[in-house]
Structure formats: structure tokens, C-alpha cells
Design an enzyme around this catalytic site. Structure first.
Site, PDB file in Angstrom:
ATOM      1  N   GLU A 147      -4.600   0.581 -13.156  1.00  0.00           N
ATOM      2  CA  GLU A 147      -4.499  -0.499 -12.160  1.00  0.00           C
ATOM      3  C   GLU A 147      -5.210  -1.763 -12.616  1.00  0.00           C
ATOM      4  OE1 GLU A 147      -5.050   0.893  -8.190  1.00  0.00           O
ATOM      5  OE2 GLU A 147      -6.018  -0.962  -7.502  1.00  0.00           O
ATOM      6  N   HIS A 165      -1.699  -1.704  -1.430  1.00  0.00           N
ATOM      7  CA  HIS A 165      -3.148  -1.814  -1.583  1.00  0.00           C
ATOM      8  C   HIS A 165      -3.758  -1.795  -0.186  1.00  0.00           C
ATOM      9  CE1 HIS A 165      -6.957  -4.193  -2.020  1.00  0.00           C
ATOM     10  NE2 HIS A 165      -7.070  -3.407  -3.066  1.00  0.00           N
TER      11      HIS A 165
HETATM   12 CA    CA Z   1      -7.723  -2.195  -6.990  1.00  0.00          CA
END
Ligand code: CA
Length: 388
Positions: free
Chosen positions: A226, A302
């Protein structure tokens, strides 16, 4: 129906211990909850991404810049309101804090729309493709301790998160490329061979360092890597995606449909991670989701912040169509922070008790079914932690 008042509640508390990621250490937790009041007594709640003093600055944007633009407007006209505000703010920031601020207001307007209709937000969007979502637990934050202490703690914590019932876990990177490879090896050793783990760099690497760490993640069979490089570095993302096996994920620092169009057209993401409390709220998230799916890029939202943000994301994850679909389709996950967060666990009149759900239901979390977000904040709790 008219909007009569917009209030930002910036909540703050000391954390039981200092935690860190690749950019900084922090000792305080912040949440920025937006309340939109109407002349008919219906109140909507939303949340803006942005910690610490960013939340204080966003409060000024919400209350002093956006509020005067929308007072007296019909809260059901949320897309009209979105475009009016965006057009007036365009010259002053098409990304960043103006969009974070608009996000909280937009989410509150969707909460109002759901309450007026008597329907959860996922019904307003088009219905539930799933009524529960599997959760992954992130933890393994950085601390001011030696590499050896980090390695022992990451191995231990990874196994603990697996044993809590989460279906996957995510670690932080950021000590430096060589040390980070050892951290990832410790996490793999902690969870065992068949369990999914992910690694989050919070954009701390150069492209060549990201390749070094990424090759180790390939060997360890990590599920995703990520924010390996800076969000502006679209070329770096594309090169990493072409050169590594591990899924490249990112996007939490991108805003609105135009920003997302650019990263998607650049083909740098295996998994998109839009942040609804930052990119422009639910109205804009739905456009970004359509763009992601138009590029056949799967989405795992997210998630950061309070119970309002978690409930918002559960509504969106319910309403997300499978991509590309099938008998056993690829499914999104709920991101869940396993470190202590009272603004998530204690904010609501009826807590979602996510950790308990995960433990009792093999990693699944139920989507709230009440009107709007399906959750209500406890006003006394809000007032107690508000630093307004
Ligand atoms: Ca993150």
C-alpha cells in the site's frame, strides 16, 4: 426543508501510548464530526478526514466557508449543493482540505436523505449487494524502540489480530527498506503460511527502494503493498505494478473524480482505496467507484476515524457491486484499526461493537439497517471530547 445550521465537532483525546507510521509519531487522537441541522428537526451526521490541527483548520472551512454557501438550501438537493460548493471552492483548492471539509457535509446530507426516506443509505444508492462484510485488522504500528523489539512485537501482534477473527492483517513499514523486509518476514512468521497480510508504506520509498521491499513481499506472498511511493508519483506506481507480483494499492490521498481519473488511466493500481471522508463525500465516492469499475480496478475503501466514518463505509461496501461478478466473486473488505480508538468504540448511542462481531461471526461485520447511516452519536460523549 431547509438547512439551518452546520456545526463541526472536533474531538480530541490523549492515546494510551504513542504510535507511529512512516511519516510521524502521534500521541493524540482526533475526529472531526459534522452536524447539519434542518428546520424540520432532522439532523444529519458526517465526518471529515484529517487529524490534529488539520481538523481545526477544516472546522473553519466547514463553518465559515461552506456553511454560508448552503444555509437555506434544501438538504435533499445534495448533488446540487455539492456542485455549488465545489465550483465556488475550485479556485482555492481542488484537492486537500476543501474537499475533506465538503466530504463531511455531503455525508451528513446523505444521512438526512436516508432519515427523510426512512431508508438506510445503501437503499438510497440502489440496495445491498451484501448485508455483511469481512473485516481486516490493521495494527503493527511503529514505535520508538529497537528493530529487535519491533520484530518480536510485529510477530506477536500479527498472530493476535489473526486470532481476534479478522480475515487478514496489515502492518506498517517505514524503518528503512532493509529493516522493513525483516518486519514483513516477522509478520509472515506470526500469521503462518496461509493467512493474508498486507504492508503499508504510507508513501515513504523511492521507486527503487519500493522495488527492493516489493520483491521481498512477492517472496512472502503478501496480498498488497500500500502507498509504496508518493501519491503524485504516477509513473512510479505504474512501474511497480508492471514489475512486481504483489498487488499495488493506494489512493487514500487522492481527491474527486478528476484526480481519480488520472491515477486510473495511468494503470498503476491493482486495488483502489478511496477515502470517502476526504475525496468529496458519498456523492463523489459513487462517481469515483464508477470510474474504478470502468477501469476494472477493484475497490477496498480506506477507512479511518470515528464510528461515523465506519458506518458510512459499511453503507458503501453494502452497495458496491461485485467486480466482475460470479458465483464466488471477489469481495471488498472493511478496513479496521485494531489500536485503541474511543471515538469509534464509544461514540454511538448503540455501539456497533465491531471487534465482538468479528470474533463471533468469523470476521464478518453487519451493515447497519436503520435510516441514513443507521447510527447516532451520543451528544454527551461528543460534548465531553469536543475542543470547539
Ligand atoms: Ca494507508
Amino acid at each position: 426543508m431547509k438547512i439551518t445550521k452546520v456545526i463541526s465537532h472536533v474531538l480530541k483525546c490523549d492515546m494510551p501510548q504513542e504510535l507511529g507510521y512512516s511519516q510521524q509519531f502521534y500521541t493524540r487522537r482526533t475526529a472531526h464530526i459534522v452536524e447539519v441541522q434542518t428546520d424540520e428537526g432532522v439532523t444529519g451526521w458526517g465526518e471529515c478526514f484529517g487529524p490534529g490541527n488539520v481538523a481545526r483548520a477544516n472546522k473553519a472551512i466547514v463553518e465559515s466557508v461552506i456553511q454560508p454557501m448552503i444555509l437555506g438550501a434544501d438538504p435533499m438537493d445534495r448533488d446540487v449543493i455539492w456542485h455549488n460548493v465545489y465550483n465556488l471552492l475550485r479556485d482555492h483548492g481542488q484537492k486537500g482540505m476543501p474537499l475533506q471539509s465538503l466530504s463531511g457535509v455531503d455525508i451528513a446530507l446523505w444521512d438526512i436523505a436516508g432519515k427523510v426516506a426512512g431508508l438506510p443509505i445503501h437503499k438510497l444508492i440502489g440496495g445491498a449487494h451484501r448485508t455483511r462484510v469481512k473485516a481486516y485488522g490493521y495494527g503493527m504500528m511503529l514505535k520508538r524502540e529497537s528493530l529487535e523489539d519491533h520484530l518480536a512485537r510485529f510477530k506477536d501482534e500479527a498472530a493476535k489480530i489473526r486470532d481476534m477473527g479478522f480475515v487478514a492483517t496489515k502492518m506498517k513499514l517505514g524503518l528503512g527498506p532493509k529493516q522493513d523486509v525483516k518486519l514483513a518476514q516477522a509478520v509472515r512468521a506470526g500469521v503462518g503460511g496461509d493467512f493474508k497480510f498486507m504492508a503499508d508504506a504510507n508513501h515513504c520509498y523511492t521507486t527503487s527502494d519500493a522495488f527492493y521491499v516489493g520483491r521481498a513481499l512477492d517472496e512472502l506472498d503478501a496480498y498488497w503493498f500500500e502507498e509504496p511511493v508518493a501519491p503524485e508519483d504516477h509513473d512510479g506506481y505504474r512501474e511497480l505494478r508492471a514489475g512486481l507480483n504483489v498487488n499495488i494499492s493506494g489512493g487514500e490521498a487522492e481527491f474527486n473524480r478528476w484526480g481519480w481519473r488520472a491515477i486510473l488511466e495511468n494503470r498503476g493500481l491493482d486495488i483502489a482505496q478511496p477515502e470517502v471522508c476526504a475525496l468529496g463525500g458519498i456523492s463523489e465516492y459513487l462517481r469515483v467507484l464508477a470510474l474504478c469499475h470502468a477501469h476494472f480496478t477493484p475497490v477496498i475503501n480506506h477507512v479511518w476515524g470515528s464510528a461515523i466514518a465506519v458506518a458510512t463505509n459499511l453503507q458503501l461496501l453494502a452497495a458496491m457491486p461485485a467486480l466482475p461478478g460470479g458465483l464466488n466473486p471477489w469481495e471488498p473488505l472493511l478496513e479496521f484499526d485494531t489500536t485503541e480508538n474511543i471515538f469509534r468504540d464509544n461514540l454511538l448511542t448503540e455501539p456497533m461493537a465491531i471487534q465482538q462481531q468479528v470474533k463471533a461471526s468469523a470476521g464478518f461485520v453487519a451493515v447497519p439497517n436503520g435510516p441514513g447511516l443507521g447510527v447516532e452519536p451520543d451528544i454527551d460523549f461528543l460534548n465531553k471530547y469536543s475542543v470547539n
